[in-house]
Design an enzyme around this catalytic site. Structure first.
Site, PDB file in Angstrom:
ATOM      1  N   ASP A 102       0.668  -2.247  12.358  1.00 25.04           N
ATOM      2  CA  ASP A 102       1.120  -2.679  11.025  1.00 25.04           C
ATOM      3  C   ASP A 102       1.475  -4.166  11.082  1.00 25.04           C
ATOM      4  OD1 ASP A 102       2.946  -3.288   8.802  1.00 25.04           O
ATOM      5  OD2 ASP A 102       2.717  -1.166   8.352  1.00 25.04           O
ATOM      6  N   THR A 131      -0.945   7.558  -0.944  1.00 22.00           N
ATOM      7  CA  THR A 131      -2.242   7.438  -1.641  1.00 22.00           C
ATOM      8  C   THR A 131      -3.107   6.308  -1.090  1.00 22.00           C
ATOM      9  OG1 THR A 131      -1.381   5.846  -3.238  1.00 22.00           O
ATOM     10  CG2 THR A 131      -1.121   8.196  -3.785  1.00 22.00           C
ATOM     11  N   ASP A 140       5.013  -5.233   9.752  1.00 22.82           N
ATOM     12  CA  ASP A 140       6.099  -4.807  10.642  1.00 22.82           C
ATOM     13  C   ASP A 140       6.130  -5.639  11.911  1.00 22.82           C
ATOM     14  OD1 ASP A 140       7.054  -2.883   8.943  1.00 22.82           O
ATOM     15  OD2 ASP A 140       5.984  -1.227   9.889  1.00 22.82           O
ATOM     16  N   ARG A 163       0.850  -1.177   0.000  1.00 18.11           N
ATOM     17  CA  ARG A 163       0.000   0.000   0.000  1.00 18.11           C
ATOM     18  C   ARG A 163       0.891   1.234   0.000  1.00 18.11           C
ATOM     19  NH1 ARG A 163      -4.589   1.127   4.383  1.00 18.11           N
ATOM     20  NH2 ARG A 163      -2.774   1.507   5.691  1.00 18.11           N
TER      21      ARG A 163
HETATM   22  C1  PRP Z   1      -1.039  -4.241   4.606  1.00 17.07           C
HETATM   23  C2  PRP Z   1      -1.887  -5.482   4.784  1.00 17.07           C
HETATM   24  C3  PRP Z   1      -2.708  -5.494   3.535  1.00 17.07           C
HETATM   25  C4  PRP Z   1      -2.943  -4.038   3.277  1.00 17.07           C
HETATM   26  C5  PRP Z   1      -4.325  -3.691   3.731  1.00 17.07           C
HETATM   27  O1  PRP Z   1       0.022  -4.488   3.771  1.00 17.07           O
HETATM   28  O2  PRP Z   1      -1.130  -6.636   4.992  1.00 17.07           O
HETATM   29  O3  PRP Z   1      -2.069  -6.118   2.427  1.00 17.07           O
HETATM   30  O4  PRP Z   1      -1.978  -3.316   4.061  1.00 17.07           O
HETATM   31  O5  PRP Z   1      -4.632  -2.384   3.430  1.00 17.07           O
HETATM   32  P1  PRP Z   1      -5.766  -2.004   2.364  1.00 17.07           P
HETATM   33  O6  PRP Z   1      -6.960  -2.837   2.661  1.00 17.07           O
HETATM   34  O7  PRP Z   1      -5.998  -0.539   2.657  1.00 17.07           O
HETATM   35  O8  PRP Z   1      -5.208  -2.225   0.990  1.00 17.07           O
HETATM   36  P2  PRP Z   1       1.148  -3.398   3.477  1.00 17.07           P
HETATM   37  O9  PRP Z   1       0.774  -2.531   2.317  1.00 17.07           O
HETATM   38  O10 PRP Z   1       1.463  -2.651   4.752  1.00 17.07           O
HETATM   39  O11 PRP Z   1       2.352  -4.238   2.984  1.00 17.07           O
HETATM   40  P3  PRP Z   1       3.260  -5.296   3.777  1.00 17.07           P
HETATM   41  O12 PRP Z   1       2.398  -6.496   4.025  1.00 17.07           O
HETATM   42  O13 PRP Z   1       4.330  -5.559   2.786  1.00 17.07           O
HETATM   43  O14 PRP Z   1       3.745  -4.667   5.041  1.00 17.07           O
HETATM   44  N1  URA Z   2      -2.272  -2.524   7.074  1.00 16.18           N
HETATM   45  C1  URA Z   2      -1.870  -2.901   8.319  1.00 16.18           C
HETATM   46  O1  URA Z   2      -0.887  -3.634   8.468  1.00 16.18           O
HETATM   47  N2  URA Z   2      -2.566  -2.443   9.371  1.00 16.18           N
HETATM   48  C2  URA Z   2      -3.645  -1.639   9.241  1.00 16.18           C
HETATM   49  O2  URA Z   2      -4.242  -1.263  10.273  1.00 16.18           O
HETATM   50  C3  URA Z   2      -4.035  -1.260   7.950  1.00 16.18           C
HETATM   51  C4  URA Z   2      -3.331  -1.723   6.889  1.00 16.18           C
END
Ligand code: PRP
Ligand code: URA
Length: 211
Positions: free
Chosen positions: A202, A110, A205, A106
């Protein structure tokens, strides 16, 4: 929320474990173990409509007819990165499942999903797919992942997450009303940064210790 394709899986053990997943004092090791355990419990529930077929086997006592899950092997598809944290738990229940991967992150400004990887097993059109990601926030990532699976002909998809925001449920269920969505918890809202409230922070993380 009243979408026919959205279900919160309600079970005391899931709710209990989710509390410790949310807790910011839970260390990385415990967090990963609990995510796996909840994923396994959810998988038990969402596979209960899998069809069975009769087979004949021989026990140490006699021949008998019994049943096994029928059809092609299931495909698990974690959305990278955080979805990876749920794979091992589900594989404990469905060890023969194939594992595909969809890379999406994400954009922090944006909140739009950015695609960077896509790999699923060949001839997957008729297989049952379980797409997995701990978080359904705006819904952008899960919607984009299902779009990609449908583009290559996949028809049978379920989506499983730990925590969903109402905004994400609405967006997802309207975009893909044919895809069943299962969550362990439905939270209040998104905050101004697109994080689920109260949520768990997160997920990527916390799983990988990158913050
Ligand atoms: C997080 C999560 C989802 C997304 C959800 O991933 O694991 O994939 O955000 O958000 P959305 O419903 O608003 O799209 P992130 O983009 O943080 O990536 P990561 O798993 O690589 O940390
Ligand atoms: N992605 C995450 O990891 N946590 C949130 O709360 C939203 C998006």
């Amino acid at each position: 929320m009243n979408y026919p394709n959205f279900t919160v899986i309600s079970h005391p053990l899931i709710e209990h474990k989710l509390t410790f997943i949310r807790d910011l004092t839970t260390p990385k090791k415990g967090f990963k173990e609990l995510v796996d355990e909840v994923a396994m419990l959810m998988a038990y529930e969402i596979t209960k409509d899998f069809p069975l077929e009769e087979v004949e086997i021989e026990t140490p006592i006699c021949k008998t007819k019994t049943r096994i899950v029928s059809g092609k092997k299931v495909v698990l598809v974690p959305i990278l990165r955080a979805g990876l944290g749920m794979v091992d738990g589900i594989l404990k229940l469905i060890p023969s499942a194939r594992v595909g991967h969809i890379g999406l992150y994400r954009d922090h400004e944006t909140l739009q999903p950015v695609s960077y990887y896509f790999k699923i097993p060949p001839q997957s059109e008729d297989r049952d797919f379980i797409l997995i990601d701990p978080m359904l926030a705006t819904g952008g990532s899960a919607i984009a992942a299902v779009d990609k699976l449908k583009e290559v002909g996949v028809k049978n998809i379920k989506f499983m997450c730990l925590i969903a925001a109402p905004e994400g449920v609405k967006a997802f269920c309207e975009a893909h009303p044919d895809v069943k969505v299962f969550a362990a918890g439905l939270d209040e809202k998104l905050n101004e940064n697109g994080y689920i409230v109260p949520g768990l922070g997160d997920a990527g993380d916390r799983l990988f210790g990158t913050k």
